[in-house]
Design a protein around this motif. Structure first.
Motif, PDB file in Angstrom:
ATOM      1  N   LYS A  71     -10.605 -10.999   4.476  1.00 16.30           N
ATOM      2  CA  LYS A  71     -11.788 -11.759   4.036  1.00 16.30           C
ATOM      3  C   LYS A  71     -13.122 -11.154   4.478  1.00 16.30           C
ATOM      4  O   LYS A  71     -14.122 -11.849   4.631  1.00 16.30           O
ATOM      5  N   CYS A  72     -13.115  -9.855   4.707  1.00 19.37           N
ATOM      6  CA  CYS A  72     -14.346  -9.190   5.143  1.00 19.37           C
ATOM      7  C   CYS A  72     -14.958  -8.315   4.056  1.00 19.37           C
ATOM      8  O   CYS A  72     -15.906  -7.568   4.329  1.00 19.37           O
ATOM      9  N   GLY A  73     -14.421  -8.328   2.841  1.00 12.44           N
ATOM     10  CA  GLY A  73     -15.012  -7.515   1.769  1.00 12.44           C
ATOM     11  C   GLY A  73     -14.053  -6.506   1.161  1.00 12.44           C
ATOM     12  O   GLY A  73     -14.486  -5.570   0.463  1.00 12.44           O
ATOM     13  N   THR A  74     -12.761  -6.710   1.402  1.00  9.59           N
ATOM     14  CA  THR A  74     -11.728  -5.784   0.906  1.00  9.59           C
ATOM     15  C   THR A  74     -11.809  -5.578  -0.610  1.00  9.59           C
ATOM     16  O   THR A  74     -11.811  -4.438  -1.086  1.00  9.59           O
ATOM     17  N   THR A  75     -11.850  -6.672  -1.343  1.00 12.53           N
ATOM     18  CA  THR A  75     -11.791  -6.597  -2.806  1.00 12.53           C
ATOM     19  C   THR A  75     -12.998  -5.817  -3.346  1.00 12.53           C
ATOM     20  O   THR A  75     -12.857  -4.975  -4.243  1.00 12.53           O
ATOM     21  N   TRP A  76     -14.137  -6.089  -2.780  1.00 12.87           N
ATOM     22  CA  TRP A  76     -15.373  -5.421  -3.215  1.00 12.87           C
ATOM     23  C   TRP A  76     -15.301  -3.915  -2.921  1.00 12.87           C
ATOM     24  O   TRP A  76     -15.586  -3.074  -3.787  1.00 12.87           O
TER      25      TRP A  76
END
Ligand code: PAP
Length: 322
Positions: A71-76
């Protein structure tokens, strides 16, 4: 051939079971049993994937690993890396990101490829360079990478926003209303460190120290900086990955990639409105608000103070600011 594979599967399972049973254990916020392996906590399924990955992964020098605490920006970050590497092969109408979610394009070894065996068939990974992602801390990842010079890009974020993001995600997956009591138990687990892939501070510090030691192999990014100065961060990422923008590209391509990978754009793609990951999570749940500091609407000032103090204490002496 089949016999050999099933013998290998049994071998992995037996070795993993005996290793896992000897580890210290505790219980996570939702009652899941967690095991402490190399300083961080894991549930038994992801731990089996980690052990298989460490045992059987054959790295290639050109591999790129996208790493993060959940939840720290992986997908982005996955989307940005795919867009960067594919920028000369596809236009925005004919792009891999239109056909699959970033998690489908950049698979997790421990949560997908190596979950059941240390010798998965990776021939279906046709991207060049190969892209993988992980939530493992750096010291655990390094065992699998076996001194390979491959590049690792890490993204982290304010722990409070990661916590609230995780709470929303968990409630969406369980199809329940956002329960305050769950947020409070998650908060306690974040503070004690007994949470999948936690403690958060161990995780972040492992990559921070790794990047300080070797700037050429570990790039350390912050979600908040990606939000405030996306052009600068994207150019830094491109340089790190060895595919810097030309002067001409700087005029259009940077902007195009940022637009393609924007939360608004990805969220509205058909594939992300309707699709699911191989583990069954709806793609839409990976895209929410993407705000910086939004957690203050959910955490009390006392909660904010407590978790900030814990992180500050652990980061002390590291030169890492949050
Ligand atoms: P994961 O660890 O399960 O893969 P990850 O992608 O790291 O999740 O984090 C999800 C967060 O990134 C969500 O934050 P929020 O809950 O605070 O809103 C999600 O909205 C945000 N996010 C996803 N895609 C983007 C994007 N393209 N730009 C900015 N933020 C994004």
């Amino acid at each position: 051939m089949e016999k050999a594979i099933s013998k290998n599967l049994r071998g992995d399972d037996e070795e993993n079971a005996s290793l896992i049973s000897a580890l210290p254990s505790d219980v996570g916020f939702d009652g899941t049993k967690l095991f402490k392996y190399q300083g961080c906590w894991h549930d038994s399924t992801s731990l089996q994937g980690i052990l298989n990955f460490q045992r059987g992964f054959k790295p290639q020098d050109t591999d790129i690993i996208v790493a993060s605490f959940p939840k720290c920006g992986t997908t982005w970050l996955k989307a940005l890396i795919v867009a960067l590497l594919e920028r000369s092969n596809h236009s925005c109408d004919d792009h891999p990101l239109l056909l699959d979610n970033p998690h489908g394009l950049v698979p997790f070894p421990e949560l997908r490829l190596f979950m059941e065996t240390s010798k998965p068939d990776l021939t279906s990974i046709t991207s060049s360079p190969r892209l993988f992602s992980t939530h493992m801390p750096l010291h655990t990842l390094r065992v699998a990478l076996k001194n390979s010079p491959c590049k690792i890009v890490y993204v982290w974020r304010d722990v409070k926003d990661a916590l609230v993001s995780f709470w929303y995600f968990k409630c969406a997956i369980l199809k329940i209303e956002e329960e305050r009591s769950m947020l409070e138990s998650m908060f306690d687990s974040f503070c004690s460190g007994v949470i999948n892939y936690g403690p958060f501070w161990e995780h972040v510090l492992s990559y921070w120290k790794g990047s300080m030691k070797d700037l050429k192999s570990v790039l350390f990014l912050k979600y908040e900086e990606l939000k405030t100065e996306p052009h600068v961060q994207l150019k830094k990422l491109a340089e790190f990955l060895g595919c810097p923008f030309t002067v001409e590209e700087e005029r259009g391509s940077v902007e195009e990639i940022l637009e393609l990978c924007s939360l608004r754009n990805l969220k509205n793609l058909e594939i992300n409105k309707t699709g699911r990951t191989t583990r069954g999570a709806a793609h839409k749940n990976f895209f929410r608000k993407g705000e910086v500091g939004g957690s203050k609407n959910y955490l009390t000032p006392q909660m904010e103070k407590r978790i900030d103090m814990i992180i500050a204490e652990h980061f002390q002496g590291s030169d890492l600011e949050f």
